[in-house]
Design a protein around this motif. Structure first.
Motif, PDB file in Angstrom:
ATOM      1  N   PRO A 350      39.372 106.216  -6.801  1.00  0.00           N
ATOM      2  CA  PRO A 350      38.572 107.432  -6.660  1.00  0.00           C
ATOM      3  C   PRO A 350      38.538 107.977  -5.238  1.00  0.00           C
ATOM      4  CG  PRO A 350      37.154 105.520  -6.918  1.00  0.00           C
ATOM      5  CD  PRO A 350      38.551 105.031  -7.097  1.00  0.00           C
ATOM      6  N   VAL A 351      38.723 107.074  -4.264  1.00  0.00           N
ATOM      7  CA  VAL A 351      38.706 107.453  -2.842  1.00  0.00           C
ATOM      8  C   VAL A 351      39.884 106.722  -2.195  1.00  0.00           C
ATOM      9  CG1 VAL A 351      37.224 107.536  -0.786  1.00  0.00           C
ATOM     10  CG2 VAL A 351      36.195 107.177  -3.026  1.00  0.00           C
ATOM     11  N   PRO A 352      40.570 107.311  -1.257  1.00  0.00           N
ATOM     12  CA  PRO A 352      41.627 106.571  -0.557  1.00  0.00           C
ATOM     13  C   PRO A 352      41.084 105.263   0.015  1.00  0.00           C
ATOM     14  CG  PRO A 352      41.677 108.886   0.069  1.00  0.00           C
ATOM     15  CD  PRO A 352      40.435 108.703  -0.754  1.00  0.00           C
ATOM     16  N   GLY A 353      41.828 104.187  -0.188  1.00  0.00           N
ATOM     17  CA  GLY A 353      41.404 102.882   0.339  1.00  0.00           C
ATOM     18  C   GLY A 353      40.545 102.067  -0.611  1.00  0.00           C
ATOM     19  N   LEU A 354      40.148 102.663  -1.751  1.00  0.00           N
ATOM     20  CA  LEU A 354      39.298 101.953  -2.714  1.00  0.00           C
ATOM     21  C   LEU A 354      39.952 101.966  -4.089  1.00  0.00           C
ATOM     22  CD1 LEU A 354      36.525 100.588  -3.418  1.00  0.00           C
ATOM     23  CD2 LEU A 354      35.689 102.884  -3.973  1.00  0.00           C
ATOM     24  N   VAL A 355      40.105 100.778  -4.681  1.00  0.00           N
ATOM     25  CA  VAL A 355      40.625 100.641  -6.045  1.00  0.00           C
ATOM     26  C   VAL A 355      39.521 100.065  -6.913  1.00  0.00           C
ATOM     27  CG1 VAL A 355      42.249  99.364  -7.512  1.00  0.00           C
ATOM     28  CG2 VAL A 355      43.035 100.358  -5.357  1.00  0.00           C
ATOM     29  N   VAL A 356      39.328 100.648  -8.087  1.00  0.00           N
ATOM     30  CA  VAL A 356      38.296 100.171  -9.014  1.00  0.00           C
ATOM     31  C   VAL A 356      38.984  99.664 -10.284  1.00  0.00           C
ATOM     32  CG1 VAL A 356      36.211 100.769 -10.303  1.00  0.00           C
ATOM     33  CG2 VAL A 356      36.715 101.922  -8.144  1.00  0.00           C
ATOM     34  N   VAL A 357      38.618  98.462 -10.730  1.00  0.00           N
ATOM     35  CA  VAL A 357      39.153  97.932 -11.988  1.00  0.00           C
ATOM     36  C   VAL A 357      37.960  97.562 -12.867  1.00  0.00           C
ATOM     37  CG1 VAL A 357      39.402  95.611 -10.956  1.00  0.00           C
ATOM     38  CG2 VAL A 357      40.621  96.156 -13.069  1.00  0.00           C
ATOM     39  N   ALA A 358      38.005  97.976 -14.129  1.00  0.00           N
ATOM     40  CA  ALA A 358      36.854  97.722 -15.017  1.00  0.00           C
ATOM     41  C   ALA A 358      37.314  97.666 -16.460  1.00  0.00           C
ATOM     42  CB  ALA A 358      35.803  98.811 -14.844  1.00  0.00           C
TER      43      ALA A 358
END
Length: 553
Positions: A350-358
């Protein structure tokens, strides 16, 4: 972690976060893993403890998910964790003649075939059809009028908390920096890019800035909360679905296989668990406290009523040794019913530098971890190798089969009963020598733990010295499963356990008393919550116990 910039910082010490740390570390990336409480202290210690493809997803025609999960099941049994994951038979009672046998039989045959097509079904027997008499030979406790016949098939089970901890420990062995009791309280940003996190050490209260090229948010049901620290809206929402489980002694149900039963809302499992059975699960929406989801009297009644429909000798509340509640992190879908929400996982940046896994399910944790790290390495400048975790056995897996074959020699050498050696091998695999070394140094550790005789005193010491346990609850609830396997929920073993681990963790008498008091209050609050009629009152009762044990200076 605060001394230099990491390639990857993983937030969340559940099975997916631990898996992501292992994946990143084995690709040669400098990796950090921070967990606010203890490994697997959320969903990953409160599952049905099954490694399975998910028969009900076949009915939803989700063949890809089932095939992927069956491939992972085979990998875990054969290569990654043969010491922790073991095959278990299940009987599926049939209530209707011809059509149901054909329909359910076709489903189980397809299930077996998908496992074979993955190339990793070795070690699990094929399903078989049973008559009513044949089914009652396997599970004598089945009521005669509860079935007209049955199917028997195989899946696998795991001690989820132990497995998650072992993944994190393996990641550390490959160079990852791993810290529990370390809560992310903010994300560091520069020109709109996430460049790390502010982490608070919950033991000392100190705060550290940990810089990383990529941050992976693997916080399960807390995904939206962690997402909020970035000040951006996520690309998907996670909805919590509560599942509760009961633990009863093995002698209350006579049988050599587990049961899988259909209910009007979902499926019900009766799962063999050492000298116990695990009965679960429910599937209800939950929007209250995420750290300590509570089981209400209505939840317990629901499970007892449904399992008693098929048992000759009904179970009562007095038969229940343990109760636990966990939250599934489901991707928010169109469907209102949580049982219909997807068990597929999603990865987003959602933001550069941040990965979300769910999302996802326990069995497919390795695939989720790989996908999350794949997304993170996209924006790293260096050429990063492909994931290799399908070939990386967890600690304790290497040499396990050879050790199991010579269990009688281990028993003779250590002076322990062969059944004890079998128990230890099933928990530590080829790391068993580290536990047995403790007995050589202090022979009193070879004695069973008072109030929880299934475990040796050495096992609780090892939990603190080698397995990262920081508090009494970590040991009684997750390094062992004493909190759900004894009628007193571990209260009788609490003081002895605290005194045994005190020298390892540097506790004085005051801290020992504090740890025991905290644990007793936790059990009292849980017992109280389980008498409450609904979620709201159960949640209020469970929150009566303090969450964090203060550590004396």
């Amino acid at each position: 972690m605060g001394d230099r910039e990491l390639d990857v910082l993983v937030v969340g010490g559940g099975v997916v976060g631990a898996g992501a740390a292992l994946d990143a570390a084995t690709r040669g990336l400098s990796t950090g893993l921070v967990e606010a409480r203890d490994f697997a202290s959320g969903t990953s210690s409160r599952s049905s403890k099954l490694i399975h493809g998910g028969l009900r997803y076949l009915e939803m025609l989700d063949f890809r998910l089932v095939a992927e999960a069956l491939q992972e099941r085979g990998l875990l049994i054969q290569t990654l964790a043969p010491h922790l994951v073991r095959p278990v038979p299940f009987v599926y009672p049939l209530k209707h003649h011809v059509w149901e046998r054909f329909y359910a039989g076709a489903g189980v045959a397809l299930y077996d075939s998908l496992g074979l097509l993955s190339g990793r079904a070795r070690g699990l027997p094929h399903h078989r059809h049973l008559t009513r008499r044949g089914a009652r030979k396997v599970v004598p406790s089945l009521r005669r009028d509860a079935l007209v016949g049955a199917l028997e098939y195989y899946d696998a089970q795991v001690d989820d908390a132990r497995h998650t901890m072992e993944i994190a420990r393996t990641a550390a062995a490959y160079g990852a920096h791993v810290a529990t009791r370390a809560r992310v309280v903010g994300l560091l940003k520069d020109s709109g890019r996430v460049i790390g996190a502010t982490v608070q050490d919950l033991e000392s209260g100190e705060r550290f800035d940990v810089r990383a090229k990529e941050v992976i948010n693997a916080t399960g049901v807390w995904t939206d909360d962690t997402q909020g620290l970035a000040g951006e809206r996520g690309q998907f929402k996670v909805r919590a679905s509560k599942g509760i489980h009961l633990v009863v002694p093995r002698d209350r149900i006579r049988g050599d296989a587990g049961l899988i039963l259909r209910t009007e809302k979902s499926v019900l499992f009766v799962i063999p668990w050492g000298r116990h059975w695990i009965i679960g699960t429910t599937d209800t929406d939950w929007d209250l406290d995420k750290a300590h989801p509570a089981a209400s009297a209505a939840d317990i009644e629901y499970l007892l009523a449904h399992v008693n429909e098929v048992l000759e000798q009904p179970l009562s509340h007095e038969d229940v040794e343990g109760v636990y509640a966990g939250l599934r992190p489901l991707l928010h879908g169109e469907s209102e019913a949580t049982s219909k929400l997807s068990r597929e996982h999603a990865v987003a940046s959602p933001v550069p530098g941040l990965v979300v896994v769910a999302g996802g399910k326990y069995t497919t944790y390795r695939v989720m971890a790989k996908d999350a790290v794949d997304a993170a390495v996209h924006s790293l400048d260096a050429k990063v190798p492909e994931s290799c975790t399908e070939k990386v056995p967890l600690l304790g897996a290497e040499g396990f089969t050879a050790l199991r074959n010579s269990a009688h020699q281990l028993a003779a050498r250590s002076g322990l009963h062969p059944a004890r050696i079998e128990h230890l091998l099933g928990r530590y695999g080829s790391l068993i020598d580290e536990v047995l070394d403790l007995l050589v140094a202090d022979p009193t550790l070879a004695e069973p733990l008072t109030g929880a005789e299934d475990y040796l005193r050495a096992e609780v010491v090892y939990g603190a010295s080698h397995e990262g346990a920081r508090h009494l609850e970590d040991i009684l609830a997750r390094r062992t499963r004493i909190s759900i396997e004894t009628f007193d929920r571990g209260v009788g073993a609490a003081e002895e356990t605290a005194k045994l681990v005190a020298p390892v963790l540097g506790w004085n008498d005051e801290q020992i008393a504090r740890e025991v008091d905290h644990y007793v209050k936790r059990v009292e609050a849980e017992r109280e919550s389980q008498k409450m009629p609904d979620d709201a009152t159960a949640d209020a009762a469970r929150l009566g116990a303090p969450d964090v044990v203060p550590v004396s200076g």
